[in-house]
Design a protein around this motif. Structure first.
Motif, PDB file in Angstrom:
ATOM      1  N   THR A  61       0.782  -1.239   0.000  1.00 44.37           N
ATOM      2  CA  THR A  61       0.000   0.000   0.000  1.00 44.37           C
ATOM      3  C   THR A  61       0.808   1.281   0.000  1.00 44.37           C
ATOM      4  O   THR A  61       0.238   2.352  -0.126  1.00 44.37           O
ATOM      5  CB  THR A  61      -0.952   0.037   1.214  1.00 44.37           C
ATOM      6  OG1 THR A  61      -0.181   0.062   2.405  1.00 44.37           O
ATOM      7  CG2 THR A  61      -1.893  -1.143   1.225  1.00 44.37           C
ATOM      8  N   ALA A  62       2.117   1.204   0.135  1.00 48.84           N
ATOM      9  CA  ALA A  62       2.922   2.427   0.252  1.00 48.84           C
ATOM     10  C   ALA A  62       2.732   3.371  -0.937  1.00 48.84           C
ATOM     11  O   ALA A  62       2.579   4.581  -0.763  1.00 48.84           O
ATOM     12  CB  ALA A  62       4.395   2.082   0.432  1.00 48.84           C
ATOM     13  N   ALA A  63       2.712   2.841  -2.147  1.00 47.70           N
ATOM     14  CA  ALA A  63       2.560   3.690  -3.331  1.00 47.70           C
ATOM     15  C   ALA A  63       1.178   4.340  -3.367  1.00 47.70           C
ATOM     16  O   ALA A  63       1.052   5.525  -3.686  1.00 47.70           O
ATOM     17  CB  ALA A  63       2.797   2.879  -4.597  1.00 47.70           C
ATOM     18  N   TYR A  64       0.138   3.580  -3.049  1.00 52.76           N
ATOM     19  CA  TYR A  64      -1.213   4.143  -3.015  1.00 52.76           C
ATOM     20  C   TYR A  64      -1.315   5.247  -1.970  1.00 52.76           C
ATOM     21  O   TYR A  64      -1.869   6.301  -2.216  1.00 52.76           O
ATOM     22  CB  TYR A  64      -2.257   3.060  -2.695  1.00 52.76           C
ATOM     23  CG  TYR A  64      -2.373   1.981  -3.722  1.00 52.76           C
ATOM     24  CD1 TYR A  64      -2.893   2.238  -4.985  1.00 52.76           C
ATOM     25  CD2 TYR A  64      -1.965   0.683  -3.425  1.00 52.76           C
ATOM     26  CE1 TYR A  64      -3.001   1.232  -5.938  1.00 52.76           C
ATOM     27  CE2 TYR A  64      -2.069  -0.329  -4.369  1.00 52.76           C
ATOM     28  CZ  TYR A  64      -2.590  -0.037  -5.627  1.00 52.76           C
ATOM     29  OH  TYR A  64      -2.697  -1.030  -6.551  1.00 52.76           O
ATOM     30  N   LEU A  65      -0.770   4.983  -0.803  1.00 47.48           N
ATOM     31  CA  LEU A  65      -0.817   5.954   0.277  1.00 47.48           C
ATOM     32  C   LEU A  65      -0.072   7.224  -0.109  1.00 47.48           C
ATOM     33  O   LEU A  65      -0.562   8.329   0.124  1.00 47.48           O
ATOM     34  CB  LEU A  65      -0.233   5.356   1.559  1.00 47.48           C
ATOM     35  CG  LEU A  65      -0.220   6.266   2.777  1.00 47.48           C
ATOM     36  CD1 LEU A  65      -1.633   6.663   3.168  1.00 47.48           C
ATOM     37  CD2 LEU A  65       0.482   5.569   3.938  1.00 47.48           C
ATOM     38  N   GLN A  66       1.097   7.093  -0.716  1.00 49.92           N
ATOM     39  CA  GLN A  66       1.856   8.276  -1.119  1.00 49.92           C
ATOM     40  C   GLN A  66       1.078   9.098  -2.138  1.00 49.92           C
ATOM     41  O   GLN A  66       1.046  10.318  -2.063  1.00 49.92           O
ATOM     42  CB  GLN A  66       3.223   7.884  -1.685  1.00 49.92           C
ATOM     43  CG  GLN A  66       4.116   9.084  -1.915  1.00 49.92           C
ATOM     44  CD  GLN A  66       4.378   9.871  -0.636  1.00 49.92           C
ATOM     45  OE1 GLN A  66       4.811   9.302   0.362  1.00 49.92           O
ATOM     46  NE2 GLN A  66       4.111  11.156  -0.643  1.00 49.92           N
ATOM     47  N   ASP A  67       0.409   8.441  -3.077  1.00 48.63           N
ATOM     48  CA  ASP A  67      -0.426   9.155  -4.055  1.00 48.63           C
ATOM     49  C   ASP A  67      -1.553   9.905  -3.354  1.00 48.63           C
ATOM     50  O   ASP A  67      -1.866  11.045  -3.702  1.00 48.63           O
ATOM     51  CB  ASP A  67      -1.017   8.183  -5.084  1.00 48.63           C
ATOM     52  CG  ASP A  67       0.018   7.664  -6.067  1.00 48.63           C
ATOM     53  OD1 ASP A  67       1.129   8.241  -6.142  1.00 48.63           O
ATOM     54  OD2 ASP A  67      -0.283   6.667  -6.758  1.00 48.63           O
ATOM     55  N   GLU A  68      -2.171   9.275  -2.360  1.00 51.00           N
ATOM     56  CA  GLU A  68      -3.247   9.935  -1.614  1.00 51.00           C
ATOM     57  C   GLU A  68      -2.719  11.156  -0.866  1.00 51.00           C
ATOM     58  O   GLU A  68      -3.338  12.220  -0.882  1.00 51.00           O
ATOM     59  CB  GLU A  68      -3.887   8.964  -0.623  1.00 51.00           C
ATOM     60  CG  GLU A  68      -4.700   7.877  -1.273  1.00 51.00           C
ATOM     61  CD  GLU A  68      -5.212   6.856  -0.282  1.00 51.00           C
ATOM     62  OE1 GLU A  68      -6.264   6.270  -0.570  1.00 51.00           O
ATOM     63  OE2 GLU A  68      -4.576   6.635   0.769  1.00 51.00           O
ATOM     64  N   LEU A  69      -1.574  11.006  -0.217  1.00 51.40           N
ATOM     65  CA  LEU A  69      -0.997  12.127   0.526  1.00 51.40           C
ATOM     66  C   LEU A  69      -0.596  13.267  -0.408  1.00 51.40           C
ATOM     67  O   LEU A  69      -0.801  14.436  -0.095  1.00 51.40           O
ATOM     68  CB  LEU A  69       0.204  11.662   1.350  1.00 51.40           C
ATOM     69  CG  LEU A  69      -0.098  10.658   2.457  1.00 51.40           C
ATOM     70  CD1 LEU A  69       1.195  10.173   3.090  1.00 51.40           C
ATOM     71  CD2 LEU A  69      -1.022  11.252   3.490  1.00 51.40           C
ATOM     72  N   ASP A  70      -0.032  12.926  -1.553  1.00 54.11           N
ATOM     73  CA  ASP A  70       0.353  13.950  -2.531  1.00 54.11           C
ATOM     74  C   ASP A  70      -0.861  14.724  -3.037  1.00 54.11           C
ATOM     75  O   ASP A  70      -0.760  15.908  -3.337  1.00 54.11           O
ATOM     76  CB  ASP A  70       1.093  13.315  -3.714  1.00 54.11           C
ATOM     77  CG  ASP A  70       2.478  12.808  -3.342  1.00 54.11           C
ATOM     78  OD1 ASP A  70       2.996  13.182  -2.261  1.00 54.11           O
ATOM     79  OD2 ASP A  70       3.034  12.022  -4.130  1.00 54.11           O
TER      80      ASP A  70
END
Length: 121
Positions: A61-70
């Motif tokens: 989930t790290a990539a999905y989470l980073q996209d959400e935070l961005d």
């Protein structure tokens, strides 16, 4: 708001915070718009070790989470709920030390960078 992982209601609906805690959150927000997510996107087992939870976050989930935070560039406040969320977002593992702490984005990023550099909480 960033929580740890979805519950059974969240998994079945495919959205975070739609169960009991989501209803309480919505009542507390009183109609104010808030973005909510979890550091994990799947429901883990109750007997999972910290290492398995961390691996799930890092690999799934790290990539999905980073996209959400961005995408949340206008967020003025971020509420991090739970040890896994705190470690993922701020980079610290000592939850007792940080319980109830209020940090600016810059402070959280500074702590995270120090943790990565020195391994300190």
């Amino acid at each position: 708001m960033i929580g740890e992982q979805p519950g059974t209601n969240e998994v079945s609906e495919g959205r975070p915070f739609v169960g009991k805690s989501g209803k309480e959150l919505a009542a507390g927000l009183g109609g104010t718009h808030a973005f909510v997510t979890n550091v994990r996107k799947c429901l883990g087992r109750s007997d999972e070790s910290k290492e398995l939870r961390r691996a799930s976050i890092n690999h799934c989930t790290a990539a999905y989470l980073q996209d959400e935070l961005d995408a949340c560039t206008e967020a003025r406040t971020v509420l991090v709920v739970g040890a896994d969320a705190l470690e993922t977002i701020v980079g610290v593992t000592s939850t007792i030390k940080w319980h109830g702490a209020v940090l600016s984005r810059e402070e959280a990023e500074s702590i995270h960078e120090a943790h990565l550099r020195d391994g300190e909480d």
